[in-house]
Write a protein that holds these residues in place. Structure first.
Motif, short mmCIF file in Angstrom:
data_model
loop_
_atom_site.label_atom_id
_atom_site.label_comp_id
_atom_site.label_asym_id
_atom_site.label_seq_id
_atom_site.Cartn_x
_atom_site.Cartn_y
_atom_site.Cartn_z
N UNK A 107 2.16 -17.66 0.24
CA UNK A 107 3.44 -18.29 -0.06
C UNK A 107 3.98 -17.70 -1.36
N UNK A 108 5.14 -18.18 -1.80
CA UNK A 108 5.80 -17.60 -2.97
C UNK A 108 5.04 -17.84 -4.27
N UNK A 109 4.06 -18.73 -4.25
CA UNK A 109 3.22 -18.91 -5.44
C UNK A 109 2.36 -17.67 -5.68
N UNK A 110 2.24 -16.85 -4.64
CA UNK A 110 1.45 -15.62 -4.76
C UNK A 110 2.37 -14.39 -4.60
N UNK A 111 3.55 -14.50 -5.21
CA UNK A 111 4.55 -13.44 -5.03
C UNK A 111 4.07 -12.09 -5.56
N UNK A 112 3.35 -12.11 -6.66
CA UNK A 112 2.83 -10.84 -7.21
C UNK A 112 1.94 -10.13 -6.20
N UNK A 113 1.13 -10.92 -5.51
CA UNK A 113 0.23 -10.34 -4.50
C UNK A 113 1.03 -9.83 -3.30
N UNK A 114 2.09 -10.56 -2.95
CA UNK A 114 2.96 -10.12 -1.85
C UNK A 114 3.59 -8.77 -2.17
N UNK A 115 4.01 -8.60 -3.43
CA UNK A 115 4.61 -7.34 -3.85
C UNK A 115 3.62 -6.18 -3.74
N UNK A 116 2.40 -6.42 -4.17
CA UNK A 116 1.36 -5.38 -4.11
C UNK A 116 1.07 -4.99 -2.67
N UNK A 117 0.90 -6.01 -1.83
CA UNK A 117 0.60 -5.75 -0.42
C UNK A 117 1.77 -5.05 0.28
N UNK A 118 2.98 -5.44 -0.06
CA UNK A 118 4.16 -4.81 0.54
C UNK A 118 4.23 -3.33 0.18
N UNK A 119 3.88 -3.01 -1.05
CA UNK A 119 3.89 -1.61 -1.47
C UNK A 119 2.81 -0.82 -0.73
N UNK A 120 1.66 -1.45 -0.51
CA UNK A 120 0.59 -0.81 0.27
C UNK A 120 1.09 -0.52 1.69
N UNK A 121 1.79 -1.50 2.26
CA UNK A 121 2.31 -1.34 3.62
C UNK A 121 3.33 -0.20 3.68
N UNK A 122 4.16 -0.09 2.65
CA UNK A 122 5.15 1.00 2.62
C UNK A 122 4.45 2.35 2.63
N UNK A 123 3.36 2.47 1.89
CA UNK A 123 2.61 3.74 1.86
C UNK A 123 2.06 4.08 3.24
#
Length: 227
Positions: free
Chosen positions: A69-85
């Motif tokens: 959830x949005x309480x873990x937004x920093x983690x979402x950002x990291x994972x999203x960047x991994x997915x982009x790669x």
């Protein structure tokens, strides 16, 4: 060796090559082009496996994002960047895959001018049928690859969106709907491509048998793709 002698040697070598080619029957020449076209697709299956592995990686990352959830937004950002790669690597593999198919088509296209030289009318009809099916197979592949490339671009856009803290749910939903439409198109085109590959293998076998060419069928293109 003098320049004149070197030039003479090249001319003689060329004449031997022309003689060797002309000594083959039209059926044998077509056979050579067909088998070389298949060889050009050798890297295709390897790339398919690599793309499938990247798909699995991306799905795992996406599942992790969905569970947060949005309480873990920093983690979402990291994972999203991994997915982009992962998505960018997948796009690169799709480009390499397309190149192998283009090389195959370039070789296969040389068959067309030889078909009219076939003396047996039945053999010629088998060759024309085989040529038409393979041509449609290439066209379907390009449609499939184009659609897949589009979906990959959409996936990248999705992960870029997920890195934005102020994100409207409606925007994400709309993007996912568009992405799912492309996925459905990929499934449909993939099915058509697999069927055309099977049809081509059958048509090629009929041509070889009608031509009385003593060949094996171990190197036929794989009828299944993972896309």
């Amino acid at each position: 060796m003098s320049k004149k002698g070197y030039l003479f040697a090249i001319i003689i070598s060329s004449l031997f090559l022309i003689a060797a080619c002309s000594s083959k029957s039209s059926e044998e020449q077509i056979h050579d082009h067909l088998e070389e076209a298949i060889q050009q697709e050798e890297g295709y299956e390897t790339l398919q496996q690599e793309i499938e592995e990247l798909e699995q990686q991306e799905q795992e990352i996406f599942s992790q994002i969905v569970d947060l959830d949005m309480d873990h937004f920093d983690e979402i950002q990291v994972l999203s960047q991994e997915a982009i790669s992962v998505v960018e690597e997948k796009k690169e593999k799709l480009g390499e895959e397309r190149e192998s198919i283009e090389s195959s088509e370039e070789e296969f296209a040389q068959v067309e001018s030889i078909i009219s030289d076939l003396e047996d009318e039945n053999v010629q009809q088998d060759a024309e049928n085989m040529f038409d099916i393979m041509t449609e197979r290439y066209t379907t592949y390009y449609d499939l690859n184009d659609t897949y490339q589009t979906s990959v671009d959409q996936e990248k856009e999705l992960y870029e969106m997920l890195q934005l803290e102020e994100l409207e749910q409606d925007e994400v939903t709309s993007h996912l709907e568009s992405l799912n439409e492309n996925y459905e198109a990929i499934i449909s085109l993939n099915t058509a491509f697999n069927e055309l590959t099977a049809d081509y293998n059958e048509a090629k076998r009929a041509f070889y048998e009608a031509s009385d060419l003593n060949v094996n069928y171990e190197d036929e293109p794989d009828a299944e793709t993972e896309e």
